[in-house]
Design a protein around this motif. Structure first.
Motif, PDB file in Angstrom:
ATOM      1  N   TYR A  34       0.801  -1.137   0.085  1.00 41.16           N
ATOM      2  CA  TYR A  34       0.165   0.039  -0.082  1.00 41.16           C
ATOM      3  C   TYR A  34       0.809   1.273   0.064  1.00 41.16           C
ATOM      4  O   TYR A  34       1.923   1.263   0.747  1.00 41.16           O
ATOM      5  N   SER A  35       0.568   2.194  -0.708  1.00 40.48           N
ATOM      6  CA  SER A  35       1.382   3.490  -1.028  1.00 40.48           C
ATOM      7  C   SER A  35       1.890   3.994   0.165  1.00 40.48           C
ATOM      8  O   SER A  35       2.891   4.639   0.494  1.00 40.48           O
ATOM      9  N   LYS A  36       0.958   4.195   1.275  1.00 36.88           N
ATOM     10  CA  LYS A  36       1.187   4.681   2.298  1.00 36.88           C
ATOM     11  C   LYS A  36       2.239   4.071   3.440  1.00 36.88           C
ATOM     12  O   LYS A  36       3.147   4.668   3.857  1.00 36.88           O
ATOM     13  N   TYR A  37       2.218   2.560   3.358  1.00 36.90           N
ATOM     14  CA  TYR A  37       3.034   1.891   4.133  1.00 36.90           C
ATOM     15  C   TYR A  37       4.722   2.195   3.250  1.00 36.90           C
ATOM     16  O   TYR A  37       5.521   1.935   3.927  1.00 36.90           O
ATOM     17  N   ILE A  38       4.763   2.011   1.866  1.00 34.05           N
ATOM     18  CA  ILE A  38       5.704   2.074   1.058  1.00 34.05           C
ATOM     19  C   ILE A  38       6.467   3.526   1.463  1.00 34.05           C
ATOM     20  O   ILE A  38       7.585   3.885   1.627  1.00 34.05           O
ATOM     21  N   GLU A  39       5.728   4.654   1.691  1.00 34.98           N
ATOM     22  CA  GLU A  39       6.176   5.790   2.049  1.00 34.98           C
ATOM     23  C   GLU A  39       6.746   5.966   3.266  1.00 34.98           C
ATOM     24  O   GLU A  39       7.956   6.539   3.357  1.00 34.98           O
ATOM     25  N   LEU A  40       6.251   5.140   4.062  1.00 30.81           N
ATOM     26  CA  LEU A  40       6.858   5.287   5.533  1.00 30.81           C
ATOM     27  C   LEU A  40       8.315   4.670   5.563  1.00 30.81           C
ATOM     28  O   LEU A  40       9.217   4.849   6.452  1.00 30.81           O
ATOM     29  N   ILE A  41       8.515   3.716   4.745  1.00 27.50           N
ATOM     30  CA  ILE A  41       9.951   3.024   4.572  1.00 27.50           C
ATOM     31  C   ILE A  41      10.894   3.327   3.372  1.00 27.50           C
ATOM     32  O   ILE A  41      11.775   2.916   3.220  1.00 27.50           O
ATOM     33  N   SER A  42      10.638   4.800   2.580  1.00 28.50           N
ATOM     34  CA  SER A  42      11.062   5.122   1.550  1.00 28.50           C
ATOM     35  C   SER A  42      12.534   5.478   1.802  1.00 28.50           C
ATOM     36  O   SER A  42      13.078   5.232   0.668  1.00 28.50           O
ATOM     37  N   ASN A  43      12.841   5.737   2.869  1.00 24.53           N
ATOM     38  CA  ASN A  43      14.300   5.978   2.937  1.00 24.53           C
ATOM     39  C   ASN A  43      15.357   4.839   2.777  1.00 24.53           C
ATOM     40  O   ASN A  43      16.577   5.150   2.631  1.00 24.53           O
ATOM     41  N   ILE A  44      14.634   3.621   3.051  1.00 28.00           N
ATOM     42  CA  ILE A  44      15.459   2.429   3.263  1.00 28.00           C
ATOM     43  C   ILE A  44      15.367   1.519   1.908  1.00 28.00           C
ATOM     44  O   ILE A  44      16.007   0.407   2.023  1.00 28.00           O
ATOM     45  N   ILE A  45      14.578   1.808   1.009  1.00 31.04           N
ATOM     46  CA  ILE A  45      14.525   1.115  -0.118  1.00 31.04           C
ATOM     47  C   ILE A  45      14.810   1.848  -1.342  1.00 31.04           C
ATOM     48  O   ILE A  45      14.438   1.451  -2.478  1.00 31.04           O
ATOM     49  N   LYS A  46      15.438   3.080  -1.287  1.00 31.96           N
ATOM     50  CA  LYS A  46      16.054   3.635  -2.321  1.00 31.96           C
ATOM     51  C   LYS A  46      16.748   2.716  -3.312  1.00 31.96           C
ATOM     52  O   LYS A  46      17.634   1.712  -2.955  1.00 31.96           O
ATOM     53  N   GLY A  47      16.681   2.882  -4.672  1.00 31.08           N
ATOM     54  CA  GLY A  47      17.182   1.999  -5.894  1.00 31.08           C
ATOM     55  C   GLY A  47      16.646   0.871  -5.736  1.00 31.08           C
ATOM     56  O   GLY A  47      16.952  -0.002  -6.930  1.00 31.08           O
ATOM     57  N   LYS A  48      15.435   0.473  -5.038  1.00 30.75           N
ATOM     58  CA  LYS A  48      14.808  -0.839  -5.287  1.00 30.75           C
ATOM     59  C   LYS A  48      13.462  -0.614  -6.224  1.00 30.75           C
ATOM     60  O   LYS A  48      12.901   0.540  -6.493  1.00 30.75           O
ATOM     61  N   GLU A  49      13.119  -1.513  -7.229  1.00 28.27           N
ATOM     62  CA  GLU A  49      11.910  -1.539  -7.750  1.00 28.27           C
ATOM     63  C   GLU A  49      10.797  -1.615  -6.990  1.00 28.27           C
ATOM     64  O   GLU A  49      10.746  -2.561  -6.027  1.00 28.27           O
ATOM     65  N   VAL A  50       9.660  -0.721  -6.991  1.00 27.67           N
ATOM     66  CA  VAL A  50       8.893  -0.540  -6.140  1.00 27.67           C
ATOM     67  C   VAL A  50       7.349  -0.666  -6.869  1.00 27.67           C
ATOM     68  O   VAL A  50       7.337  -0.101  -8.055  1.00 27.67           O
ATOM     69  N   GLU A  51       6.610  -1.464  -6.224  1.00 28.26           N
ATOM     70  CA  GLU A  51       5.065  -1.356  -6.879  1.00 28.26           C
ATOM     71  C   GLU A  51       4.301  -1.193  -5.787  1.00 28.26           C
ATOM     72  O   GLU A  51       4.085  -2.110  -5.128  1.00 28.26           O
ATOM     73  N   SER A  52       3.550   0.084  -5.572  1.00 26.18           N
ATOM     74  CA  SER A  52       2.508   0.570  -4.696  1.00 26.18           C
ATOM     75  C   SER A  52       1.344   0.708  -5.494  1.00 26.18           C
ATOM     76  O   SER A  52       1.296   0.912  -6.509  1.00 26.18           O
ATOM     77  N   GLY A  53       0.287   0.499  -4.535  1.00 24.77           N
ATOM     78  CA  GLY A  53      -1.132   0.832  -4.918  1.00 24.77           C
ATOM     79  C   GLY A  53      -1.989   1.157  -4.031  1.00 24.77           C
ATOM     80  O   GLY A  53      -1.525   1.540  -2.631  1.00 24.77           O
ATOM     81  N   SER A  54      -3.260   1.003  -3.745  1.00 28.26           N
ATOM     82  CA  SER A  54      -4.427   1.355  -2.980  1.00 28.26           C
ATOM     83  C   SER A  54      -4.251   0.265  -2.022  1.00 28.26           C
ATOM     84  O   SER A  54      -3.858  -0.945  -1.983  1.00 28.26           O
ATOM     85  N   VAL A  55      -5.124   0.615  -0.760  1.00 27.40           N
ATOM     86  CA  VAL A  55      -5.341  -0.407   0.157  1.00 27.40           C
ATOM     87  C   VAL A  55      -6.178  -1.355  -0.356  1.00 27.40           C
ATOM     88  O   VAL A  55      -6.117  -2.435   0.441  1.00 27.40           O
ATOM     89  N   THR A  56      -6.931  -1.295  -1.135  1.00 26.81           N
ATOM     90  CA  THR A  56      -7.934  -2.223  -1.762  1.00 26.81           C
ATOM     91  C   THR A  56      -7.383  -3.165  -2.678  1.00 26.81           C
ATOM     92  O   THR A  56      -8.187  -4.180  -3.306  1.00 26.81           O
ATOM     93  N   ASP A  57      -6.060  -3.093  -2.987  1.00 26.36           N
ATOM     94  CA  ASP A  57      -5.542  -3.948  -3.946  1.00 26.36           C
ATOM     95  C   ASP A  57      -4.779  -5.102  -3.431  1.00 26.36           C
ATOM     96  O   ASP A  57      -4.047  -5.737  -4.283  1.00 26.36           O
ATOM     97  N   GLU A  58      -5.398  -5.823  -2.555  1.00 27.82           N
ATOM     98  CA  GLU A  58      -4.695  -6.790  -1.857  1.00 27.82           C
ATOM     99  C   GLU A  58      -4.707  -8.146  -2.635  1.00 27.82           C
ATOM    100  O   GLU A  58      -3.632  -8.672  -2.804  1.00 27.82           O
TER     101      GLU A  58
END
Length: 247
Positions: A34-58
């Motif tokens: 979920y994009s909000k949870y990805i945002e909270l750890i953004s500083n430690i996943i720099k350079g990684k391929e990231v796929e974020s979305g809405s909370v309803t995309d489980e």
């Protein structure tokens, strides 16, 4: 063999993220969540391929992650708190079991909302407690109300997850009315929002008055049992040492 990591990131602050979680994020080719949870750890996943979305995309997120693993990638799906408590681990395992996939799955535990919120309130969970989600998206309302009644009659401390959403505002009122059948109106109620994040707040109110405060999906509501009391800024649920020992 490629791995699927189901990572609990705790409340969101880096200091509350386990070392094991950091290692598994570093070992991952793709980070999903979920994009909000990805945002909270953004500083430690720099350079990684990231796929974020809405909370309803489980479901889509789980299926996509499994596809990535089957293609040879190490993948992490992140959830706040603990992935196996109201998090992404549940749907992932249901899909794996239904389709009989043979993949390497690792659950990486995280600090739960109960643990993080409880630490800000004092010791509300020092005796028997239960958690109940008020989200009726997957659980029918009548079942939720049945569980609240059971928790109230059993004198459990109750943690209410997902207490209010934009569309769902009445169920928390029904929960309060049920608990008032089993508790006094002055029973302590903790309201913790955004624990260990920016705009963190922790308030202690009462069963009579707690609905007067801001409550949303980033809030955990903690209703004390019949023995819970307050001292200064803390909620205390006694373990009943005083009944057996001289303290």
């Amino acid at each position: 063999m490629p791995k699927l990591y189901l990572i609990g990131t705790g409340p969101g602050d880096y200091n509350e993220l386990t070392g094991n979680a950091v290692d598994c994020l570093n070992d991952s080719d793709i980070i999903m969540g979920y994009s909000k949870y990805i945002e909270l750890i953004s500083n430690i996943i720099k350079g990684k391929e990231v796929e974020s979305g809405s909370v309803t995309d489980e479901i889509e997120r789980a299926n996509t992650a499994i596809s990535h693993v089957l293609s040879g990638k190490n993948v992490s799906i992140v959830s706040s708190g603990d992935s196996a408590i109201y998090g992404m681990a549940g749907i992932v395992f249901e899909i794996i079991a239904k389709h009989e996939y043979d993949i390497d799955v690792k659950i990486i535990p995280g600090i739960t909302a109960i643990s993080s919120a409880g630490s800000l309130l004092g010791v509300p969970f020092m005796n028997d407690f239960c958690s109940i989600s008020l989200s009726d998206k997957l659980t029918p309302e009548d079942i939720i109300l049945k569980r609240i009644n059971a928790a109230g009659s059993g004198d459990f401390v109750v943690a209410l997850y997902n207490p209010v959403s934009i569309k769902r505002t009445e169920l928390i009122k029904k929960a309060r009315e049920i608990m008032l059948k089993y508790r006094e109106g002055n029973t302590p109620v903790g309201i913790v929002r955004n624990a260990y994040r920016e705009s963190e707040s922790a308030i202690i109110s009462t069963l009579d008055d707690f609905l007067n405060y801001n409550i949303d999906m980033f809030t955990l509501v903690v209703i004390g049992n019949s023995s819970t009391y307050t001292y200064q800024k803390y909620m205390i649920t006694p373990r009943n040492y005083d009944n057996k020992y001289n303290i």
